[in-house]
Structure formats: structure tokens, C-alpha cells
Design an enzyme around this catalytic site. Structure first.
Site, PDB file in Angstrom:
ATOM      1  N   ARG A   1      18.946  45.262  43.932  1.00 15.31           N
ATOM      2  CA  ARG A   1      18.852  45.208  42.485  1.00 15.31           C
ATOM      3  C   ARG A   1      19.790  44.100  41.989  1.00 15.31           C
ATOM      4  O   ARG A   1      20.656  43.628  42.716  1.00 15.31           O
ATOM      5  CB  ARG A   1      19.267  46.538  41.846  1.00 15.31           C
ATOM      6  CG  ARG A   1      18.378  47.724  42.191  1.00 15.31           C
ATOM      7  CD  ARG A   1      17.025  47.640  41.505  1.00 15.31           C
ATOM      8  NE  ARG A   1      16.261  48.868  41.680  1.00 15.31           N
ATOM      9  CZ  ARG A   1      15.495  49.134  42.734  1.00 15.31           C
ATOM     10  NH1 ARG A   1      15.431  48.248  43.734  1.00 15.31           N
ATOM     11  NH2 ARG A   1      14.818  50.261  42.813  1.00 15.31           N
TER      12      ARG A   1
ATOM     13  N   ASN B   1      39.316  29.879  34.716  1.00 14.52           N
ATOM     14  CA  ASN B   1      40.547  29.409  35.363  1.00 14.52           C
ATOM     15  C   ASN B   1      40.358  28.014  35.959  1.00 14.52           C
ATOM     16  O   ASN B   1      40.786  27.741  37.084  1.00 14.52           O
ATOM     17  CB  ASN B   1      40.997  30.387  36.460  1.00 14.52           C
ATOM     18  CG  ASN B   1      42.483  30.292  36.735  1.00 14.52           C
ATOM     19  OD1 ASN B   1      43.269  29.964  35.853  1.00 14.52           O
ATOM     20  ND2 ASN B   1      42.891  30.564  37.969  1.00 14.52           N
TER      21      ASN B   1
ATOM     22  N   THR C   1      40.832  30.474  29.366  1.00 14.13           N
ATOM     23  CA  THR C   1      39.443  30.504  29.797  1.00 14.13           C
ATOM     24  C   THR C   1      39.312  31.429  30.986  1.00 14.13           C
ATOM     25  O   THR C   1      40.163  31.434  31.873  1.00 14.13           O
ATOM     26  CB  THR C   1      38.934  29.105  30.195  1.00 14.13           C
ATOM     27  OG1 THR C   1      37.659  29.234  30.842  1.00 14.13           O
ATOM     28  CG2 THR C   1      39.887  28.394  31.135  1.00 14.13           C
TER      29      THR C   1
ATOM     30  N   ILE D   1      55.825  51.611  41.098  1.00 16.38           N
ATOM     31  CA  ILE D   1      55.344  51.282  39.758  1.00 16.38           C
ATOM     32  C   ILE D   1      56.452  50.667  38.896  1.00 16.38           C
ATOM     33  O   ILE D   1      56.172  50.057  37.863  1.00 16.38           O
ATOM     34  CB  ILE D   1      54.756  52.516  39.051  1.00 16.38           C
ATOM     35  CG1 ILE D   1      55.841  53.544  38.744  1.00 16.38           C
ATOM     36  CG2 ILE D   1      53.632  53.129  39.854  1.00 16.38           C
ATOM     37  CD1 ILE D   1      55.391  54.637  37.798  1.00 16.38           C
ATOM     38  N   ASP D   2      57.716  50.831  39.299  1.00 20.83           N
ATOM     39  CA  ASP D   2      58.828  50.345  38.478  1.00 20.83           C
ATOM     40  C   ASP D   2      59.073  48.845  38.608  1.00 20.83           C
ATOM     41  O   ASP D   2      59.807  48.272  37.804  1.00 20.83           O
ATOM     42  CB  ASP D   2      60.127  51.073  38.856  1.00 20.83           C
ATOM     43  CG  ASP D   2      60.090  52.547  38.487  1.00 20.83           C
ATOM     44  OD1 ASP D   2      59.302  52.901  37.591  1.00 20.83           O
ATOM     45  OD2 ASP D   2      60.824  53.330  39.090  1.00 20.83           O
TER      46      ASP D   2
ATOM     47  N   ASP E   1      62.443  51.388  47.917  1.00 15.93           N
ATOM     48  CA  ASP E   1      63.592  50.959  48.706  1.00 15.93           C
ATOM     49  C   ASP E   1      64.118  52.070  49.614  1.00 15.93           C
ATOM     50  O   ASP E   1      64.554  51.804  50.738  1.00 15.93           O
ATOM     51  CB  ASP E   1      64.705  50.415  47.801  1.00 15.93           C
ATOM     52  CG  ASP E   1      65.227  51.476  46.828  1.00 15.93           C
ATOM     53  OD1 ASP E   1      64.463  52.388  46.473  1.00 15.93           O
ATOM     54  OD2 ASP E   1      66.397  51.379  46.435  1.00 15.93           O
TER      55      ASP E   1
END
EC number: 2.7.1.11
Length: 948
Positions: free
Chosen positions: A824, A696, A693, A326-327, A280
Site C-alpha cells: 500500500r 535541512n 526548513t 531523562i535528566d 551514573d
């Protein structure tokens, strides 16, 4: 095609209209770049990408033709109408107008022809107007593009009678849009995914993208800190934590002179739009910068630091905000970039701590980040089964909270629990606003209970590590919307904040969100904790209640009257999925708190038929939150094998509510049980399913338990595969993922891993598609630095085609690659179903589990009340209402009970999936961000060269 415009979208209301439009545009010179022909059972219909490649000075024109039954058929434009007067006309510039005229004449299309003389009367341009099969008016012209420089000079705003659209074009399309992107504040996992998406999507939209290194400090310093980004510059960024363009505290930007220098640096680089990813404080600073822009511009002009021409050119600054925190502390969005990854780090740490706590019978107090927001602490408490949590928004209501905490820990110990885990947010307080610190909690547990207690402060480990799948996807789709917000911004519109609400991307006023965020801290300071909880995302309070209901025991206020207490059975059906055990644990503990008797049915319906049913206790499910797979055992058997015996066992064990946890097999079982109610009275009880599951594919929910765990397993595996492919330089891996008949895993994992392309059942595979993909790969590898070539991956859903298997695709790529690259395979198999459940799956499981018990209570209550009032025993038949057999799913941010009878309308029983697929709108981004549009013309050149 105009600068800043990626493509034109045309919607066809029917298959017939789609085919006619496709044929029409191909006949006039468009070529199919990507053609996705859905199978008969496809839930999304058809999609085709068409391009008319440049044959002169004009830019390529791309059309996205899509079958969209929701689109209404357009009213046919009368041939008597002058098409030049229509409000909306798609203008196609071409130097091959005679051929277009011939094609239209041969198809008997009505045309209107016009000749336009130039201002100097030295040349004449021609236009041919017609109507396409979808009812759109189309104009073919051999003059310059309407947004070309020559035409803009002709229609300069100083001329009288200039249409407003031409004026808008002169302001916005006369030059390439230049956008700056910066990260600021604390770093958050997913910021690199954000920058990558802004760079790549911006380039596809015809923009120049500049990365501003070191946040606002780089904006002030300028020079090499402002770098134009190319497509290759952000390769491999998805898997990198933190922010590769840096972030730093910048005191100079808080001064007037610092902002003046920042403005000058933007102008000197031609940048008039900023996408800011931060908290913020960072976003507030950006909006202040925008509001001051006219004054800063004026001062720079007066001091001779910018010219009058530059002032006229850069009158306005556009700001778009993305929340990297992250908060998860920003209001107006359900989740912020980085929060889920941080929760992963916390849960990994607490799970590890729990092992040693169990071994030594210790108590641990774990401090997590969250100065003003308790989201991390609460979610970690739910996901790890912590005994107690402390958060700023909901402090303990008691004055002697220390004794309450000790009582809870002591009761858990008396039940046989060997460990005690307390999680505390760094900003935790009591109801009098006094700080609650981890060391103080440790002393209380040691002194009052005599527990061997340790304190662990996780600190900055919570910010580190590779981003989780959720954050990669969130950052990508939000950043795409941020670029779109820049392109549609006007000088009068407020700075937008890109967020998420109800599982949809939102675009709202930035400063309004900041004000609401600050209002949380203000409400806490005023001890208005109810208001603080309201200002968080909608499910925050719901999840807090779920945590309390499944953790605190012997709370008499939660206990139901004896005549309302039930025997509730839990049964797992289908393949294992992360979160099954977490849901079972919460059902058991919440049911016990309500006075019910929870019963575990072992080994699915075969176990029920044999009567393998045990009463589950509070301690018997301890530790199940973090366990993968199914502790009860699960299989795909259905109840209709012997419905009579199912009914008999339910009556024998007096089961009064049945909760199924599983995928489409559980959905089918619930449907069979509901249909058999007419025949068997013991089935007339509340019946519900918690979707679990990895595919989804269960109708009635946006997310099934296990999907997030599976996505993270795929992402982790693909990160390792890409690393191997990169080390080998020119190598492509075809990675097979599960998913049944739905492409959810491939689409979302494709976004999260940066897959080159994906193959999903909704689209199928054709030889033409494979040929196009080979050419695209060749173009990519030819564009690579020979000494720094990248490894790439393609995701293939296991059931997409019986012919084009993973090995077949790999061999085709190997042969058609002409030694430019090799290929591969990697089949991920059942590792997608196993492992430790992700925090998101644990949290969703807890919430759905509490709601499932409430659902059973709701539909049994009336029958119990009536029997009690009439002095009768509890009846066998409790309910026969259609609403009492339902799927309990997450729709947006809400938990909803949807009767299975109502869900049949949106169920594709043949392909075992829902007809709705909210995630399908992410599909085009996989190809777009891998460079499909960027290299389309190069692929065409390759095709032409081979023909020659």
C-alpha cells in the site's frame, strides 16, 4: 571471513578507480548485493556492497566499496616485491582457485604463486597473490581461513615465532564474541531502541547477544533472566517506551557475594562483555564489577564454582557504558538517551496547562524532575515561554528572590499577559542552598500578587510514552558504537562511555565522565555555581542567557545607548517550518530589551514590496513559541522580482537590519540581496538568515528549524502505519516523505522507524535495486512466523525519481511479491510541515534568534559609533563587508555566522542543497538494522532457484 568481522571497507579515490575495482572484484567471483549508483549531482559519490558467498566451510566475505575523494592514491606495489611480506593483505579463501587463476591470466594481472605443505606433509595448499586496482595486496587461497579453528591450532601461541596477529586471532576470533546488554536505574525512553540496536548490530558483527532482564538483579539471579536474543526478538521495540528487558533496584549486587554470583552467571553463559545503559550509579557499579573481576574469578576458582579452563578463557571483563537518563545529568556528553522525550512530555503538559491558565488568568507552578540538574526545567522554560525558572546550577543571585520573581510576573501582567507559568526543578535551591519548593512559590504568588495559583507536579509522566525521533536515533547510533567499542576493547583500555559531542558520537573514559558528573553536585554544595554551569554541556550556559535575555524585561543593563538602537525587520521566506514563530518571538522580545524597534514584514517579499510592515510589541508575539506554521505569513517569492522596490521600502521604513527566516528560498534571497548591494545603498545593512526548513538543505548549519518537528511527525505517522500493517500481517507500506533533493528526512526517519529500506535522491532508484529489495522482502517474510508476520515500511523521498513514483514502486512490490505480501502507499504530504513545533526546534529557534540580533548589532555598531562621534544622524549605509551578509547556523554545539559568499563553495545551486551531509554516514545503518546483511545469502539462494 573471521568471526566478529562484518565486512571489509575499500575506498576508491576516483570514479575511474571505483569502476576498475568494481569490475575486478566481480570478475573474481564477488556479486553485487547492494549497488548504489549516485547521480551526476550526488554529493556522496558511489557505494557498492559485494559478497563472495561461501562455497564450502568458509564464511561469506563482504566488501564495502566506496568512492571517497578524500582518500589518497596508494603507492603502487612493485612487482619485484615479495607480496607475502606486505604488512596488510586481504586473504580470500576459495575452493575455485583455478578459475581465479584463469581470470587473472586473461586480464594480464601480475601474480605471485606459492605452495604450502601441511605439517604432516600429506596435503599442499596453494596461494595466488596479486594487487587490486586500488593498490591493495590480495591473496587467494584454497586453505582454511586464517582465523579458522584448524589454522589457530596450527599456530598455537606455544609455538615459537608465532606472529602477534595470529596470537590475537587465537584469543579473539577462535569463538563467537558473546555480549550481554542490560538496562539499569530509572527507565528512560530510548532504552528499547538501544537494546534493539545492540542485538541487531551485534548479530551482523558475528556476535551472540544476551539480554539480561531486570538489570543487575537479573545478573545476580541468572537462569532465565539471561536470554540469548535473536533478530526477531526486538521487532517493534523502537516505538516502545521504557525498557522491555526491565530494570530493578538490586541490593545484592552491592555485596561481594552478589557480584560473585553475577560473575559466575556470566561465565556459565560464556559472556565476557557487558553493555550497560543507565545513569551514573549504574555505570559506576559496572566499572567496579570490572575492576574486581580478576579477584572474583580467583575466588570462584578457589571455591570450585568455575573450572581452570573457564578462568583461562574469561580472564577479562569488558564494560561499555551508555547513558540512559531523562535528566541529561551526565558530563562528557551533550545529551543523554531519554532526555529529549522527557522534555516532550513536559512541554505537552505545560502547553495544556497554559490553555487553562489563560482562560482563568491563573498562575501555575510546574515541578519537573532534576535533582542535581536543571536541564529539563531550563529547556522547558525556553520551549514553553515560562515566566521564571528555578534550577540547581544557577540559583537566584538575590537574597530576596521572592520579590524579584514577583516583579517579573507583575511586569508581564501589566503588559497584558493573562497567565503566569513558573517552572521549578525538584532540586532547585537558593544561593544559600535552601530548597525552593513549588508549594512555597505558590504561596508567594498568592499572598503577594493575589494570583489564583495552582501547583502541578508532573512526576513519572515525564518518563513515559513512545520515544521521540531524536532519542530513537541517538540510542541507535550510540549502541552501534558501543558494539564497536566492545570489539576493539583490550584488557588494558579503560571502560568507555559512549556519548555525543558537537553532533558526533564520542567514546571516552567512563569513570572520568562519572567524576565530572559528581563534580557538579560538589560544586553546587560549595556554592561554586559558575563551576557547576561550566561542567554542563557547552550550550547550557548559552541557552540560559538566551532565556533570560528574551524573558526578563526592563533590565537596564541590557539596553543599548540610544545612538546604537536600531529598526530591525523580520521576514519569513519559503515553506512554513516549525520554529519560525518561536524565532520571531525571541527576536522581538530580545530586540525590545536591547532598545531596538522590531518590525514584522507580513507575507514575505510581496508584503515587503507593498510595504505591509508593522511594529511588533512584547504582547503581540505572546504565545508564539508553541505555534506552528508562520504567523507573519510566508511564500517562495524572491526579492529580485523588483529589487528596486525592495531597496525603496527598506529606506522608506528606515530598516537598518534584516533577518530572514526560511529555507533555501531565504538562502537564495540573501544571496540576491548581497549581490545587489553595489547598486542599492539601502541594502548595505546587516543581512542574515536563520535556516528554517524541514528539508535541512541550507548550507552553513547542521540543523534547520523545523527538521525535528517534521521527523517527529513522520515517526508518529509511521508508527500508526506500521501498526496497521502489522494488524494486516503481510503488508508493506511505501511511505512518501518530503525533503526536496536531499534525503535527510528519509535517512533519519528510516533509523527512527526501523524502515526496511529508503530511497533518497543521493542514490536514486534503479530496476536492479528494486529487484533486490523485493527479494529481500520475500526473504524476510519467508523467515517470519506464519501466524505472526510483521508489517513493514519503505520510505521514499518525494523527488528521488520521476519514473519510479510511489505508486509505481507499490505496484512493483505488489506484483513481484507473488502473494507472499501485498503493498500500500501513504503520502504524508504537508502534515510534515504543520503541527506544534517540537521542543528541540523551539530551543534552537530561541538560541539562533538571540544570536541574530547580536549579529545585526555587531555589524552596525561601527557606523553608528562613527556617526555619533561626528554629530551626524544615523546613516543609511551601515556596512558593505562580506561578513555582514551571513547564515546563522548550528555547527556541532556552536552557533556560527558564515558569510554567504563563503558558503557558495559548498552549495549545489542546481539541486538546492549543501554539498556537505553529515547525516549520510547513518545511511548504511538503515539497511543493516533491517536485516539486509543477515539475509543476503538467502536472497542469493532465491535468485539461483529462480534461474533453475
Amino acid at each position: 571471513m573471521s568471526d566478529g568481522l562484518s565486512h571489509v571497507v575499500l575506498n576508491a579515490p576516483s570514479v575511474g578507480a571505483f569502476d576498475q575495482a568494481l569490475s575486478f572484484y566481480c570478475s573474481v567471483g564477488f556479486q553485487i548485493v547492494t549497488d548504489t549508483k549516485d547521480s551526476e549531482e550526488s554529493i556522496m559519490g558511489k557505494l557498492a556492497w559485494l559478497s563472495m558467498f561461501s562455497d564450502g566451510d568458509n564464511r561469506d566475505l563482504t566488501i564495502r566499496l566506496k568512492l571517497n575523494p578524500a582518500t589518497s592514491t596508494k603507492e603502487v606495489v612493485s612487482t619485484d616485491v615479495d607480496y607475502t611480506l606486505e604488512d596488510i593483505v586481504l586473504v580470500i579463501a576459495t575452493s575455485n582457485l583455478p578459475k581465479i587463476e584463469q581470470v587473472l591470466a586473461e586480464s594480464s594481472k601480475h601474480c605471485q604463486k606459492h605452495e604450502i605443505q601441511s605439517d604432516d606433509k600429506k596435503s599442499v595448499s596453494r596461494e595466488i597473490y596479486t594487487v587490486d586496482p586500488l593498490g591493495n595486496v590480495i591473496a587467494f587461497t584454497n586453505k582454511a581461513s586464517p582465523f579458522s579453528s584448524s589454522l589457530l591450532d596450527r599456530y598455537h601461541p606455544k609455538h615459537e615465532g608465532v606472529p602477534p596477529t595470529i596470537e590475537l586471532a587465537s584469543r579473539h576470533f577462535g569463538q563467537r564474541k558473546k555480549i550481554g546488554v542490560l538496562t539499569s536505574g530509572g527507565d528512560a525512553p530510548g532504552m528499547n531502541a538501544c537494546v534493539r540496536a545492540v542485538v541487531r548490530y551485534g548479530i551482523t558483527k558475528g556476535c551472540d547477544i544476551f539480554a539480561i532482564y531486570e538489570g543487575y538483579q537479573g545478573l545476580v539471579d541468572g537462569g532465565s533472566f539471561i536470554k540469548k536474543m535473536e533478530w526477531k526478538d526486538v521487532r517493534g521495540w523502537l516505538a516502545v517506551g521504557g525498557t522491555s528487558i526491565g530494570t530493578a533496584r538490586c541490593m545484592p549486587f552491592k555485596t561481594r557475594e552478589g557480584r560473585l554470583q553475577a560473575a559466575q552467571n556470566l561465565i556459565s553463559n560464556g559472556i565476557d562483555a557487558l553493555i550497560v545503559c543507565g545513569g551514573d550509579g549504574s555505570l559506576t557499579g559496572a566499572d567496579v564489577f570490572r575492576s574486581e573481576w580478576p579477584g572474583l574469578l580467583k575466588e570462584l576458582k578457589e571455591n570450585g564454582r568455575v573450572s581452570q579452563e573457564e578462568c583461562d578463557k574469561f580472564q577479562h571483563l569488558t564494560i561499555v557504558g551508555l547513558v540512559g537518563s531523562i535528566d541529561n545529568d551526565m558530563s562528557s556528553t551533550d545529551i543523554t538517551i531519554g532526555a529529549v522525550t522527557s522534555l516532550h512530555r513536559i512541554c505537552e503538559s505545560v502547553d495544556s496547562i497554559s490553555s487553562t491558565a489563560l482562560s482563568h488568568s491563573r498562575a501555575f507552578v510546574v515541578e519537573v524532575m532534576g535533582r542535581h540538574c536543571g536541564w529539563l526545567a531550563l529547556m522547558a522554560g525556553i520551549a514553553t515561554g515560562a515566566d521564571f525558572v528555578f534550577i540547581p546550577e544557577r540559583p537566584p543571585s538575590e537574597d530576596d528572590w521572592e520579590q524579584v520573581m514577583c516583579d517579573v510576573a507583575q511586569r508581564h501582567r501589566h503588559l497584558g499577559k493573562r497567565k503566569t507559568v513558573i517552572i521549578v526543578a525538584e532540586g532547585a535551591i537558593d544561593k544559600n542552598l535552601n530548597a525552593i519548593k513549588a508549594d512555597y512559590i505558590k504561596d508567594i504568588l498568592t499572598d503577594k500578587l493575589g494570583l489564583d495559583t495552582r501547583v502541578t507536579t508532573l512526576g513519572h509522566t515525564q518518563r513515559g510514552g513512545s520515544p521521540a525521533a531524536y532519542d530513537r536515533i541517538l540510542a541507535t547510533i550510540q549502541s552501534v558504537e558501543a558494539v564497536e567499542a566492545v570489539l576493539r576493547a583490550t584488557p588494558d583500555s579503560p571502560s568507555p562511555l559512549i556519548g555525543t559531542s558537537n553532533n558526533k558520537i564520542t567514546c571516552g573514559p567512563l569513570m572520568k565522565a562519572v567524576e565530572l558528573t559528581h563534580a557538579v553536585a560538589e560544586a553546587i554544595s560549595q556554592k561554586n555555581f559558575a563551576r557547576a554551569m561550566e561542567l554542563r554541556d557547552p550550550q547550557f550556559a548559552d541557552e540560559y542567557d538566551s532565556y533570560i535575555a528574551s524573558t526578563i524585561i526592563d533590565d537596564q543593563t541590557m539596553r543599548l545607548p540610544e545612538h546604537q538602537q536600531m529598526r530591525i525587520a523580520i521576514l519569513h521566506v519559503g515553506a512554513p517550518a516549525g520554529g519560525m514563530n518561536a524565532a520571531t518571538r525571541t527576536i522581538v522580545r530580545y530586540a525590545l530589551n536591547r532598545g531596538h524597534t522590531p518590525l514584522g514584514v507580513f507575507n514575505g517579499f510581496p508584503g515587503l514590496l507593498r510595504g505591509t510592515i508593522e511594529e511588533l510589541t512584547w504582547l503581540s508575539v505572546d504565545g508564539w513559541t508553541s505555534r506552528g506554521g508562520s504567523e507573519l505569513g510566508t511564500n517562495r517569492s524572491q526579492p529580485d522580482v523588483d529589487m528596486g522596490m525592495v531597496a525603496y521600502q527598506l529606506q522608506k521604513h528606515s530598516i537598518q537590519g534584516l533577518i530572514l527566516i526560511g529555507g533555501f528560498e531565504a538562502y537564495s534571497a540573501l544571496l540576491s540581496l548581497e549581490k545587489a548591494r553595489d547598486k542599492y545603498p539601502s541594502l548595505r545593512i546587516p543581512l542574515c538568515q536563520i535556516p528554517a526548513t524541514i528539508s535541512n538543505n541550507v548550507p552553513g548549519t547542521d540543523f534547520s528549524l523545523g527538521t525535528d518537528t517534521s521527523l517527529n511527525a513522520i515517526v508518529d505517522s509511521c508508527d500508526a502505519i506500521v501498526q496497521s500493517a502489522r494488524s494486516s500481517r503481510r503488508r508493506v507500506f511505501v511511505v512518501e516523505v518530503q525533503g526536496g533533493k536531499t534525503g535527510y528526512l528519509a535517512v533519519e526517519a528510516g533509523l527512527a522507524t526501523g524502515a526496511n529500506t529508503i530511497y533518497i535522491p543521493e542514490e536514486g532508484i534503479s530496476l536492479a535495486r528494486l529487484q533486490a529489495d523485493v527479494q529481500h522482502l520475500i526473504a524476510l517474510y519467508n523467515d517470519d512466523d506464519e501466524e505472526k508476520s510483521e508489517g513493514r515500511i519503505i520510505l521514499r523521498t518525494e523527488s528521488v525519481s520521476k519514473t519510479y513514483t510511489t505508486d509505481v514502486i507499490c505496484n512493483i512490490l505488489q506484483d513481484e511479491g507473488h502473494n507472499i505480501f501485498d503493498s500500500r502507499t501513504a503520502v504524508l504530504g504537508h502534515i510534515q510541515q504543520g503541527g506544534t513545533p517540537s521542543p528541540m526546534d523551539r530551543i534552537r529557534a530561541t538560541r539562533l534568534a538571540v544570536k541574530s540580533v547580536e549579529f545585526v548589532e555587531l555589524h552596525a555598531s561601527a557606523a553608528f559609533t562613527e556617526a555619533h562621534e561626528n554629530g551626524k544622524c544615523q546613516p543609511i549605509e551601515l556596512t558593505h563587508a562580506k561578513e555582514s551578509a551571513a547564515v546563522i547556523g548550528i555547527m556541532g554545539t556552536d552557533v556560527k555566522f558564515t558569510p554567504i559568499e563563503d558558503l557558495l563553495r559548498e552549495t549545489d545551486m542546481k539541486n538546492r542543497k549543501s554539498k556537505k551531509a553529515w547525516w549520510y554516514e547513518h545511511r548504511p545503518l538503515v539497511d543493516l538494522l533491517s536485516g539486509r546483511g543477515l539475509f543476503a545469502s538467502r536472497e542469493q539462494d532465491e535468485r539461483e532457484n529462480r534461474k533453475e
